[in-house]
Scaffold this active site. Sequence first.
Site, short mmCIF file in Angstrom:
data_model
loop_
_atom_site.label_atom_id
_atom_site.label_comp_id
_atom_site.label_asym_id
_atom_site.label_seq_id
_atom_site.Cartn_x
_atom_site.Cartn_y
_atom_site.Cartn_z
N ASN A 3 32.18 48.21 34.08
CA ASN A 3 31.15 47.69 33.18
C ASN A 3 29.80 47.71 33.88
O ASN A 3 29.69 48.14 35.02
CB ASN A 3 31.53 46.28 32.71
CG ASN A 3 31.69 45.34 33.88
OD1 ASN A 3 30.76 45.06 34.62
ND2 ASN A 3 32.92 44.87 34.09
N LYS A 29 45.15 63.41 39.43
CA LYS A 29 44.07 63.53 38.46
C LYS A 29 44.64 64.01 37.12
O LYS A 29 45.36 65.01 37.08
CB LYS A 29 43.03 64.51 38.98
CG LYS A 29 41.79 64.55 38.15
CD LYS A 29 40.77 65.54 38.69
CE LYS A 29 39.69 65.77 37.65
NZ LYS A 29 38.91 66.97 37.92
N PRO A 52 44.69 39.20 35.10
CA PRO A 52 44.70 37.74 35.20
C PRO A 52 43.28 37.21 35.04
O PRO A 52 42.32 37.86 35.46
CB PRO A 52 45.22 37.49 36.62
CG PRO A 52 45.01 38.76 37.37
CD PRO A 52 45.06 39.86 36.35
N ASP A 53 43.15 36.04 34.42
CA ASP A 53 41.84 35.40 34.31
C ASP A 53 41.66 34.54 35.55
O ASP A 53 42.23 33.45 35.67
CB ASP A 53 41.77 34.57 33.03
CG ASP A 53 40.35 34.08 32.77
OD1 ASP A 53 39.67 33.66 33.73
OD2 ASP A 53 39.90 34.13 31.62
N ILE A 54 40.88 35.05 36.49
CA ILE A 54 40.74 34.40 37.80
C ILE A 54 40.17 33.00 37.63
O ILE A 54 40.69 32.01 38.16
CB ILE A 54 39.86 35.26 38.73
CG1 ILE A 54 40.46 36.67 38.86
CG2 ILE A 54 39.71 34.59 40.11
CD1 ILE A 54 39.55 37.67 39.54
N LYS A 58 34.51 28.60 25.42
CA LYS A 58 35.01 29.08 26.72
C LYS A 58 35.18 27.93 27.72
O LYS A 58 36.12 27.92 28.50
CB LYS A 58 34.00 30.10 27.27
CG LYS A 58 34.66 31.30 27.88
CD LYS A 58 33.74 32.49 27.94
CE LYS A 58 34.01 33.45 26.81
NZ LYS A 58 33.23 34.67 26.89
N LYS A 61 38.98 27.70 28.99
CA LYS A 61 39.27 28.00 30.39
C LYS A 61 39.41 26.73 31.23
O LYS A 61 39.81 26.79 32.38
CB LYS A 61 38.18 28.89 30.99
CG LYS A 61 38.09 30.24 30.29
CD LYS A 61 37.33 31.26 31.12
CE LYS A 61 37.16 32.54 30.33
NZ LYS A 61 37.37 33.74 31.13
O1 C5P Z 1 36.34 35.42 29.02
P1 C5P Z 1 35.11 35.99 29.66
O2 C5P Z 1 35.38 37.27 30.37
O3 C5P Z 1 33.91 36.07 28.77
O4 C5P Z 1 34.75 34.87 30.76
C1 C5P Z 1 33.77 35.07 31.67
C2 C5P Z 1 33.98 34.18 32.86
O5 C5P Z 1 35.35 34.25 33.29
C3 C5P Z 1 33.19 34.62 34.06
O6 C5P Z 1 32.90 33.48 34.79
C4 C5P Z 1 34.13 35.56 34.78
O7 C5P Z 1 33.82 35.64 36.15
C5 C5P Z 1 35.47 34.90 34.55
N1 C5P Z 1 36.60 35.82 34.45
C6 C5P Z 1 37.56 35.86 35.45
N2 C5P Z 1 38.64 36.70 35.35
C7 C5P Z 1 38.81 37.46 34.27
C8 C5P Z 1 37.85 37.44 33.25
C9 C5P Z 1 36.76 36.61 33.37
O8 C5P Z 1 37.42 35.15 36.45
N3 C5P Z 1 39.85 38.26 34.20
#
Ligand code: C5P
Length: 398
Positions: free
Chosen positions: A211, A290, A306-308, A338, A342
């Site tokens: 991105n 490739k 995973p959502d860190i 959010k 979260k």
């Molecule tokens: O859900 P979204 O991507 O909009 O959330 C953004 C926030 O979550 C940011 O703080 C980003 O660093 C964190 N994030 C994360 N791991 C992910 C996706 C988002 O830590 N896989």
Amino acid sequence: MRGIEAGNNLLLGVTGGIAAYKSIELARLFRRKGVEVRVVMTEAATRFVGPMSFQAVTGEAVRVRLFDEAHEAAMGHIELARWADHLLVAPASADFLARMAHGFGDDLLSTLCLATSAPVSVAPAMNVNMWEHPATRANMSLLADRGVRVLGPASGDLACGDTGAGRMLEAAEIVSLLMYPRKTGLFAGEKVIVTAGPTREAVDPVRFISNRSSGKMGFALAEAFAEQGAEVLLVSGPVNLDTPAGVRRLDVQSALEMHRAVFDNIRNADIFAGCAAVADYRPENPSDRKLKKNDDQMALSLVKNPDILAEVAALENGPFTLGFAAETQELAENARGKLAAKGVDMIAANLVGENLGFDTEQNALLVLWSDGEQRLPKQPKKGLARALLEIVAEQYQT
Ligand code: C5P
């Protein structure tokens, strides 16, 4: 990293560069703070300043050569490496940093860098093009991964006539960074992890999904935390930015690597700031070859990363969590959602587009927490980071 205190033994390595003259002042300031200083110079350094100047300031003989019988008899190089509580190379030339990164031991100073188990810091000084050269970038990243603390360089007019990053920090700045790493400031003594930049999710060995994040906001935040006395670990995706002074940096590529780097270090963290634009999905089966363009259409199967941030927020006795939200519409509603979803302590939200947000110099934020909010007007990301930290400090303390 442990800072230097009065009574400690500092091994000061001086390498070849016009900034070597500043290191005489550096040795003098450390002596005045009660630090024992011994100086080792490279041959190249002696062309810029004489060993006698350092000897006069430190009261100790200066060493240059590895095989110097008189000096080795007094204190062998391994003994010297053991003597040190901290090793600082200032100025650190591009050549010396390259040799250090690759584990050379072909002169006294590089051998000491290998032999010591004390913390090592470097204060780079060189021409801006040398500093920005991919070879130097790669070497700095190797050194940072190994825990070498990088102090500076500062930007400004360089001795060579160019302008840009490459000036060695001033002696007083180096002393204050090393001796008072976390005694003052809003976050004195706090351990902070900041994630920054994009992640890259491999499709095959040459392609990835990523991105537009530049990492600027996360780097500004890491710098602001360090300025406020925090001990900062910056976990960064691939970006084109210099490590801020006093910040330890771990470079990663993918979300899974970022996840591992964060969780390897989270146990001691007091604050976690997730500023990275982590890719939400990754290719399910990245190819180790490739991919060829055989068909007119192709489908890529993606799986969720995973959502860190959410995982850190869910930790029992976990750190204070600050998340970011980049939205294109309904900023406040989405950001509040959010915050709850979260389970984080605070969200800094910004509207993307109209020259705000990703890959821009300026930004504006709406900062939300459970029972309050505050708007921070459009301004350069560094100023914004400082203003944000004042809000974080207030909420963190309550
Ligand atoms: O859900 P979204 O991507 O909009 O959330 C953004 C926030 O979550 C940011 O703080 C980003 O660093 C964190 N994030 C994360 N791991 C992910 C996706 C988002 O830590 N896989």
